[in-house]
Design an enzyme around this catalytic site. Structure first.
Site, PDB file in Angstrom:
ATOM      1  N   CYS A 159     -23.030  60.383  33.655  1.00 44.01           N
ATOM      2  CA  CYS A 159     -23.689  61.009  32.176  1.00 44.01           C
ATOM      3  C   CYS A 159     -22.185  61.285  31.472  1.00 44.01           C
ATOM      4  O   CYS A 159     -22.696  61.407  30.300  1.00 44.01           O
ATOM      5  CB  CYS A 159     -24.749  61.805  33.133  1.00 44.01           C
ATOM      6  N   GLU A 194     -30.456  62.123  31.057  1.00 42.78           N
ATOM      7  CA  GLU A 194     -29.208  61.963  29.796  1.00 42.78           C
ATOM      8  C   GLU A 194     -28.743  60.275  29.374  1.00 42.78           C
ATOM      9  O   GLU A 194     -28.673  59.882  28.411  1.00 42.78           O
ATOM     10  CB  GLU A 194     -28.147  62.117  30.531  1.00 42.78           C
ATOM     11  N   CYS A 216     -23.902  65.278  35.586  1.00 38.02           N
ATOM     12  CA  CYS A 216     -23.043  64.151  36.756  1.00 38.02           C
ATOM     13  C   CYS A 216     -21.658  63.804  35.928  1.00 38.02           C
ATOM     14  O   CYS A 216     -21.494  63.386  35.224  1.00 38.02           O
ATOM     15  CB  CYS A 216     -23.139  63.969  37.477  1.00 38.02           C
ATOM     16  N   HIS A 233     -29.959  58.307  34.914  1.00 39.85           N
ATOM     17  CA  HIS A 233     -30.807  59.637  35.045  1.00 39.85           C
ATOM     18  C   HIS A 233     -30.944  59.688  33.036  1.00 39.85           C
ATOM     19  O   HIS A 233     -30.824  59.125  32.569  1.00 39.85           O
ATOM     20  CB  HIS A 233     -28.970  60.476  34.358  1.00 39.85           C
TER      21      HIS A 233
END
Length: 151
Positions: free
Chosen positions: A86, A55, A83, A53
């Site tokens: 993260c 992040e 999410c 992801h």
């Protein structure tokens, strides 16, 4: 002190992710002095890695740049509410401030769903600012998914 948003860089990363066929999410880590340490867009498909992801990639790159495991005092700008995975990474990295654009009612882990930062097991809670660049972030995501669902 004057606030300066780095969401424009995160949005650029999100647009680049969309061009690669990735969900358009972008992230930027900024030092306490205002230096961009790292920026990334989603790469889960490209890298065949469910943890890739934006992040997480930006946090990893910033830690490598600073040669340390924590990002104390740093800010993270991300186009979509993180999410739960993260959010946990943000906490573990000791990010000082989280700025995010669009809410994520389906998979969010900050204001929606798991609300990771409100759990007693969460050892560090960043300051959270939502809605920064939210309109543009949301429009980018809606357009991306509409194109995928079109006949």
């Amino acid at each position: 002190m004057v606030f300066r948003s780095y969401m424009d860089i995160a949005l650029k990363e999100a647009r680049s992710a969309a061009e690669r066929g990735e969900v358009p999410v972008g992230a930027v880590v900024v030092s306490p002095q205002g230096t961009v340490l790292a920026q990334a867009g989603n790469r889960t498909r490209e890298l065949n890695d469910p943890t890739a992801h934006a992040e997480v990639l930006a946090i990893r790159a910033a830690c490598t740049e600073l040669v340390r495991e924590r990002l104390v005092g740093c800010d993270l700008y991300v186009t979509l509410e993180p999410c739960p995975m993260c959010a946990a990474a943000i906490s573990n990295a000791r990010i000082a401030r989280l700025y995010y654009g669009a809410e994520d009612p389906k998979s969010g882990g900050v204001a929606q769903g798991a609300r990771v930062f409100s759990h007693p097991q969460c050892h560090h809670v960043p300051e959270v600012y939502e809605g920064i660049g939210g309109g543009e972030s949301e429009a980018l995501l809606k357009s991306f998914f509409a194109d995928r669902r079109a006949p």
